[in-house]
Design a protein around this motif. Structure first.
Motif, PDB file in Angstrom:
ATOM      1  N   PHE A  30       0.653  -1.236  -0.182  1.00  0.00           N
ATOM      2  CA  PHE A  30       0.061  -0.023   0.055  1.00  0.00           C
ATOM      3  C   PHE A  30       0.882   1.341  -0.011  1.00  0.00           C
ATOM      4  O   PHE A  30       0.496   2.071  -0.726  1.00  0.00           O
ATOM      5  CB  PHE A  30      -0.830   0.017   1.219  1.00  0.00           C
ATOM      6  N   GLU A  31       1.881   1.310   0.846  1.00  0.00           N
ATOM      7  CA  GLU A  31       2.858   2.302   0.876  1.00  0.00           C
ATOM      8  C   GLU A  31       3.529   2.780  -0.571  1.00  0.00           C
ATOM      9  O   GLU A  31       3.704   3.901  -0.910  1.00  0.00           O
ATOM     10  CB  GLU A  31       3.937   2.456   1.865  1.00  0.00           C
ATOM     11  N   THR A  32       3.950   1.838  -1.147  1.00  0.00           N
ATOM     12  CA  THR A  32       4.503   1.643  -2.538  1.00  0.00           C
ATOM     13  C   THR A  32       3.700   2.113  -3.644  1.00  0.00           C
ATOM     14  O   THR A  32       3.748   2.974  -4.287  1.00  0.00           O
ATOM     15  CB  THR A  32       5.543   0.564  -2.574  1.00  0.00           C
ATOM     16  N   TYR A  33       2.631   0.990  -3.863  1.00  0.00           N
ATOM     17  CA  TYR A  33       1.905   1.223  -5.046  1.00  0.00           C
ATOM     18  C   TYR A  33       0.497   1.592  -4.757  1.00  0.00           C
ATOM     19  O   TYR A  33      -0.402   1.507  -5.646  1.00  0.00           O
ATOM     20  CB  TYR A  33       2.044  -0.258  -5.697  1.00  0.00           C
ATOM     21  N   ARG A  34      -0.100   1.530  -3.471  1.00  0.00           N
ATOM     22  CA  ARG A  34      -1.340   1.911  -3.271  1.00  0.00           C
ATOM     23  C   ARG A  34      -2.394   0.649  -3.573  1.00  0.00           C
ATOM     24  O   ARG A  34      -3.279   1.075  -4.200  1.00  0.00           O
ATOM     25  CB  ARG A  34      -1.836   3.231  -3.693  1.00  0.00           C
ATOM     26  N   ILE A  35      -1.755  -0.382  -3.442  1.00  0.00           N
ATOM     27  CA  ILE A  35      -2.659  -1.497  -3.760  1.00  0.00           C
ATOM     28  C   ILE A  35      -2.801  -2.664  -2.737  1.00  0.00           C
ATOM     29  O   ILE A  35      -1.802  -2.646  -1.863  1.00  0.00           O
ATOM     30  CB  ILE A  35      -2.194  -2.328  -5.102  1.00  0.00           C
ATOM     31  N   SER A  36      -3.509  -3.430  -2.708  1.00  0.00           N
ATOM     32  CA  SER A  36      -3.918  -4.618  -1.594  1.00  0.00           C
ATOM     33  C   SER A  36      -3.071  -5.741  -1.825  1.00  0.00           C
ATOM     34  O   SER A  36      -2.569  -6.012  -3.121  1.00  0.00           O
ATOM     35  CB  SER A  36      -5.337  -4.948  -1.428  1.00  0.00           C
ATOM     36  N   GLN A  37      -2.697  -6.601  -0.855  1.00  0.00           N
ATOM     37  CA  GLN A  37      -2.260  -8.053  -1.159  1.00  0.00           C
ATOM     38  C   GLN A  37      -3.047  -8.633  -2.330  1.00  0.00           C
ATOM     39  O   GLN A  37      -2.489  -9.239  -2.848  1.00  0.00           O
ATOM     40  CB  GLN A  37      -1.838  -8.527   0.189  1.00  0.00           C
ATOM     41  N   THR A  38      -4.233  -8.832  -2.133  1.00  0.00           N
ATOM     42  CA  THR A  38      -5.291  -9.520  -2.937  1.00  0.00           C
ATOM     43  C   THR A  38      -4.834  -9.121  -4.389  1.00  0.00           C
ATOM     44  O   THR A  38      -4.707  -9.728  -5.314  1.00  0.00           O
ATOM     45  CB  THR A  38      -6.787  -9.308  -2.540  1.00  0.00           C
ATOM     46  N   THR A  39      -4.638  -7.606  -4.915  1.00  0.00           N
ATOM     47  CA  THR A  39      -4.281  -7.388  -6.199  1.00  0.00           C
ATOM     48  C   THR A  39      -2.897  -7.587  -6.502  1.00  0.00           C
ATOM     49  O   THR A  39      -2.846  -8.247  -7.609  1.00  0.00           O
ATOM     50  CB  THR A  39      -4.347  -5.773  -6.202  1.00  0.00           C
ATOM     51  N   TRP A  40      -2.126  -7.368  -5.479  1.00  0.00           N
ATOM     52  CA  TRP A  40      -0.623  -7.987  -5.711  1.00  0.00           C
ATOM     53  C   TRP A  40      -0.519  -9.503  -6.080  1.00  0.00           C
ATOM     54  O   TRP A  40      -0.066  -9.996  -7.258  1.00  0.00           O
ATOM     55  CB  TRP A  40      -0.054  -7.757  -4.401  1.00  0.00           C
ATOM     56  N   TYR A  41      -1.466 -10.462  -5.339  1.00  0.00           N
ATOM     57  CA  TYR A  41      -1.560 -11.847  -5.569  1.00  0.00           C
ATOM     58  C   TYR A  41      -2.122 -12.249  -7.271  1.00  0.00           C
ATOM     59  O   TYR A  41      -1.802 -12.887  -7.901  1.00  0.00           O
ATOM     60  CB  TYR A  41      -2.325 -12.603  -4.517  1.00  0.00           C
ATOM     61  N   LYS A  42      -3.010 -11.350  -7.526  1.00  0.00           N
ATOM     62  CA  LYS A  42      -3.719 -11.376  -8.717  1.00  0.00           C
ATOM     63  C   LYS A  42      -2.792 -11.220  -9.824  1.00  0.00           C
ATOM     64  O   LYS A  42      -2.789 -11.998 -11.021  1.00  0.00           O
ATOM     65  CB  LYS A  42      -4.949 -10.581  -9.010  1.00  0.00           C
ATOM     66  N   LEU A  43      -1.978  -9.973  -9.794  1.00  0.00           N
ATOM     67  CA  LEU A  43      -1.107  -9.694 -10.736  1.00  0.00           C
ATOM     68  C   LEU A  43       0.022 -10.662 -10.769  1.00  0.00           C
ATOM     69  O   LEU A  43       0.318 -11.153 -11.932  1.00  0.00           O
ATOM     70  CB  LEU A  43      -0.331  -8.349 -10.186  1.00  0.00           C
ATOM     71  N   ARG A  44       0.498 -11.208  -9.759  1.00  0.00           N
ATOM     72  CA  ARG A  44       1.378 -12.257  -9.714  1.00  0.00           C
ATOM     73  C   ARG A  44       1.121 -13.505 -10.447  1.00  0.00           C
ATOM     74  O   ARG A  44       1.916 -14.092 -11.130  1.00  0.00           O
ATOM     75  CB  ARG A  44       1.946 -12.604  -8.191  1.00  0.00           C
ATOM     76  N   ASP A  45      -0.141 -13.795 -10.256  1.00  0.00           N
ATOM     77  CA  ASP A  45      -0.854 -15.087 -10.747  1.00  0.00           C
ATOM     78  C   ASP A  45      -1.405 -14.871 -12.157  1.00  0.00           C
ATOM     79  O   ASP A  45      -2.071 -15.850 -12.723  1.00  0.00           O
ATOM     80  CB  ASP A  45      -1.842 -15.603  -9.870  1.00  0.00           C
ATOM     81  N   GLY A  46      -1.392 -13.844 -12.886  1.00  0.00           N
ATOM     82  CA  GLY A  46      -1.739 -13.674 -14.105  1.00  0.00           C
ATOM     83  C   GLY A  46      -3.353 -13.302 -14.101  1.00  0.00           C
ATOM     84  O   GLY A  46      -4.058 -13.684 -15.030  1.00  0.00           O
ATOM     85  N   VAL A  47      -3.995 -13.126 -13.097  1.00  0.00           N
ATOM     86  CA  VAL A  47      -5.554 -13.081 -12.999  1.00  0.00           C
ATOM     87  C   VAL A  47      -5.857 -11.622 -13.334  1.00  0.00           C
ATOM     88  O   VAL A  47      -5.123 -10.557 -12.821  1.00  0.00           O
ATOM     89  CB  VAL A  47      -5.983 -13.260 -11.361  1.00  0.00           C
ATOM     90  N   PRO A  48      -6.769 -11.437 -13.896  1.00  0.00           N
ATOM     91  CA  PRO A  48      -7.182  -9.901 -14.577  1.00  0.00           C
ATOM     92  C   PRO A  48      -7.701  -8.907 -13.275  1.00  0.00           C
ATOM     93  O   PRO A  48      -8.257  -9.526 -12.522  1.00  0.00           O
ATOM     94  CB  PRO A  48      -8.339 -10.209 -15.381  1.00  0.00           C
ATOM     95  N   ILE A  49      -7.217  -7.729 -13.383  1.00  0.00           N
ATOM     96  CA  ILE A  49      -7.742  -6.795 -12.648  1.00  0.00           C
ATOM     97  C   ILE A  49      -8.338  -5.633 -13.139  1.00  0.00           C
ATOM     98  O   ILE A  49      -8.110  -5.357 -14.436  1.00  0.00           O
ATOM     99  CB  ILE A  49      -6.416  -6.344 -11.595  1.00  0.00           C
ATOM    100  N   ARG A  50      -8.915  -4.674 -12.381  1.00  0.00           N
ATOM    101  CA  ARG A  50      -9.600  -3.550 -13.128  1.00  0.00           C
ATOM    102  C   ARG A  50      -8.426  -2.641 -14.015  1.00  0.00           C
ATOM    103  O   ARG A  50      -7.366  -2.415 -13.481  1.00  0.00           O
ATOM    104  CB  ARG A  50     -10.228  -2.646 -12.216  1.00  0.00           C
ATOM    105  N   ARG A  51      -8.806  -2.417 -15.271  1.00  0.00           N
ATOM    106  CA  ARG A  51      -8.006  -1.728 -15.938  1.00  0.00           C
ATOM    107  C   ARG A  51      -7.582  -0.253 -15.360  1.00  0.00           C
ATOM    108  O   ARG A  51      -6.485   0.009 -15.165  1.00  0.00           O
ATOM    109  CB  ARG A  51      -8.633  -1.256 -17.264  1.00  0.00           C
ATOM    110  N   LYS A  52      -8.462   0.276 -14.586  1.00  0.00           N
ATOM    111  CA  LYS A  52      -8.352   1.624 -13.930  1.00  0.00           C
ATOM    112  C   LYS A  52      -7.258   1.364 -12.664  1.00  0.00           C
ATOM    113  O   LYS A  52      -6.389   2.435 -12.402  1.00  0.00           O
ATOM    114  CB  LYS A  52      -9.512   2.062 -13.319  1.00  0.00           C
TER     115      LYS A  52
END
Length: 67
Positions: A30-52
């Motif tokens: 959150f401090e670095t990228y303003r995202i949650s761990q859930t979003t980070w895991y989705k990115l890591r696993d290739g799961v789509p996240i909101r374009r915004k």
């Protein structure tokens, strides 16, 4: 029902984000990228996240790179 445009990132982009992350904790993400761990895991696993969310993350990455 509202639908959101979704997107994923390439493994190379995830690796670049990870290199600039001081600590892979909820607080560090959150401090670095303003995202949650859930979003980070989705990115890591290739799961789509909101374009915004992805656009905001990329903008934040540019700020971190420039600092």
């Amino acid at each position: 029902m509202m639908r959101f445009e979704m997107a994923t990132i390439a493994p190379e982009e995830f690796a670049a984000l990870r290199e600039r992350l001081p600590k892979a904790t909820a607080e560090g993400l959150f401090e670095t990228y303003r995202i949650s761990q859930t979003t980070w895991y989705k990115l890591r696993d290739g799961v789509p996240i909101r374009r915004k969310t992805l656009d905001q993350l990329r903008a934040r990455y540019q700020e971190v790179e420039a600092a």
